[in-house]
Design an enzyme around this catalytic site. Structure first.
Site, PDB file in Angstrom:
ATOM      1  CG  HIS A  41      -1.884  -1.058   1.332  1.00  0.00           C
ATOM      2  ND1 HIS A  41      -2.802  -1.299   0.341  1.00  0.00           N
ATOM      3  CD2 HIS A  41      -2.109  -1.988   2.292  1.00  0.00           C
ATOM      4  CE1 HIS A  41      -3.558  -2.339   0.687  1.00  0.00           C
ATOM      5  NE2 HIS A  41      -3.154  -2.769   1.869  1.00  0.00           N
ATOM      6  CB  THR A  73      -5.812   8.678   4.375  1.00  0.00           C
ATOM      7  OG1 THR A  73      -4.510   8.068   4.337  1.00  0.00           O
ATOM      8  CG2 THR A  73      -5.722  10.054   5.011  1.00  0.00           C
ATOM      9  CG  HIS A  76      -0.136   8.745   1.175  1.00  0.00           C
ATOM     10  ND1 HIS A  76      -1.043   7.720   1.078  1.00  0.00           N
ATOM     11  CD2 HIS A  76       0.109   8.906   2.504  1.00  0.00           C
ATOM     12  CE1 HIS A  76      -1.341   7.281   2.291  1.00  0.00           C
ATOM     13  NE2 HIS A  76      -0.656   7.991   3.176  1.00  0.00           N
TER      14      HIS A  76
HETATM   15 ZN   LIG Z   1      -0.871   8.040   5.178  1.00  0.00          ZN
END
Ligand SMILES: [Zn+2]
Length: 244
Positions: A82, A193, A110
């Site tokens: 991820h 998130t 991210h």
């Molecule tokens: Zn994060």
């Protein structure tokens, strides 16, 4: 035979419970469906204080100065499928906020950024995830813009195995160099998130970005293979406060 089958069933069940229901950033497992993938992820869909947000209509207030006590850390870095996550071994680094100590557990990346500042999306965002002694979560977010190469990220990339779930250990990494010079920040209440999107998370987003080179941004994009940013969530009357 039966005994083995039962054993296997227990193993499979417990590992899927530990890992949670699979989720992603694309297709049927993507962000718009997170709330439907599992009862535990419901708040991703029904929550009213979800992250990320567009940071806009900022109220100025006299906030306590954030005291950041980051130093050299020992830990490991992994591409967990991820994100690229860096975990600290001994939680010895911390931030003091409103007289409470929040200990650093891990930080991760991210690309592009999840939060926006006045509708601006940045090429990348780093989340430093902390907990206090009662388990309350606080995230310190740093934005990256394109510019000079970042020496800490260079060091991390030299240790990282791009292959998923192949952690590598490191020692004495000075993470304070990931922070911007100016420590002004925006504060608001939000959520994780990623599933389970738990709320009650204190968010502090640094106003000043730090830099990554084009090659470093490209490397993040190559490792992630796709964007790993959740779309912007509605503010629903929440206040965004900036220190004066
Ligand atoms: Zn994060």
């Amino acid at each position: 035979m039966i005994k083995n089958a039962i054993f296997l069933a227990i193993l499979t069940t417990s590992s899927s419970v530990l890992a949670g229901v699979h989720w992603g950033y694309e297709g049927p497992e993507g962000p718009e469906n997170w709330g439907k993938l599992s009862a535990e992820y419901q708040i991703c869909q029904t929550g009213k204080n979800q992250s990320p947000i567009n940071i806009n209509h900022i109220q100025h207030a006299k906030l306590d100065k954030m005291e950041i006590h980051y130093d050299q850390i020992d830990g490991n870095i992994v591409n967990n499928g991820h994100t690229i996550q860096v975990s600290e071994n001994d939680n010895s680094d911390y931030i003091v906020l409103d007289d409470e100590k929040y200990f650093l557990n891990q930080f991760h990346f991210h690309t592009p950024s999840e939060n926006q500042i006045e509708r601006k999306t940045f090429p990348a965002e780093c989340h430093f995830v902390h907990t206090d002694k009662s388990g309350n979560l606080m995230v310190l977010a740093i934005m990256f813009e394109e510019g000079d190469s970042n020496p800490v990220v260079d060091k991390l990339f030299s240790i990282l195995d791009d292959e998923e779930n192949h952690p590598n250990n490191f020692a004495h990494l000075d993470i304070s160099a990931l922070l911007p010079v100016q420590k002004h920040y925006y504060r608001f209440s939000g959520s994780l998130t990623t599933p389970p999107c738990s709320e009650g998370v204190i968010w502090n987003v640094m106003a000043q970005p730090v830099t990554l080179s084009k090659a470093q941004i490209d490397r993040f994009e190559k490792v992630f293979k796709h964007h790993n940013n959740r779309p912007i969530q509605p503010l629903n009357g929440r206040l965004i406060v900036a220190d004066e």
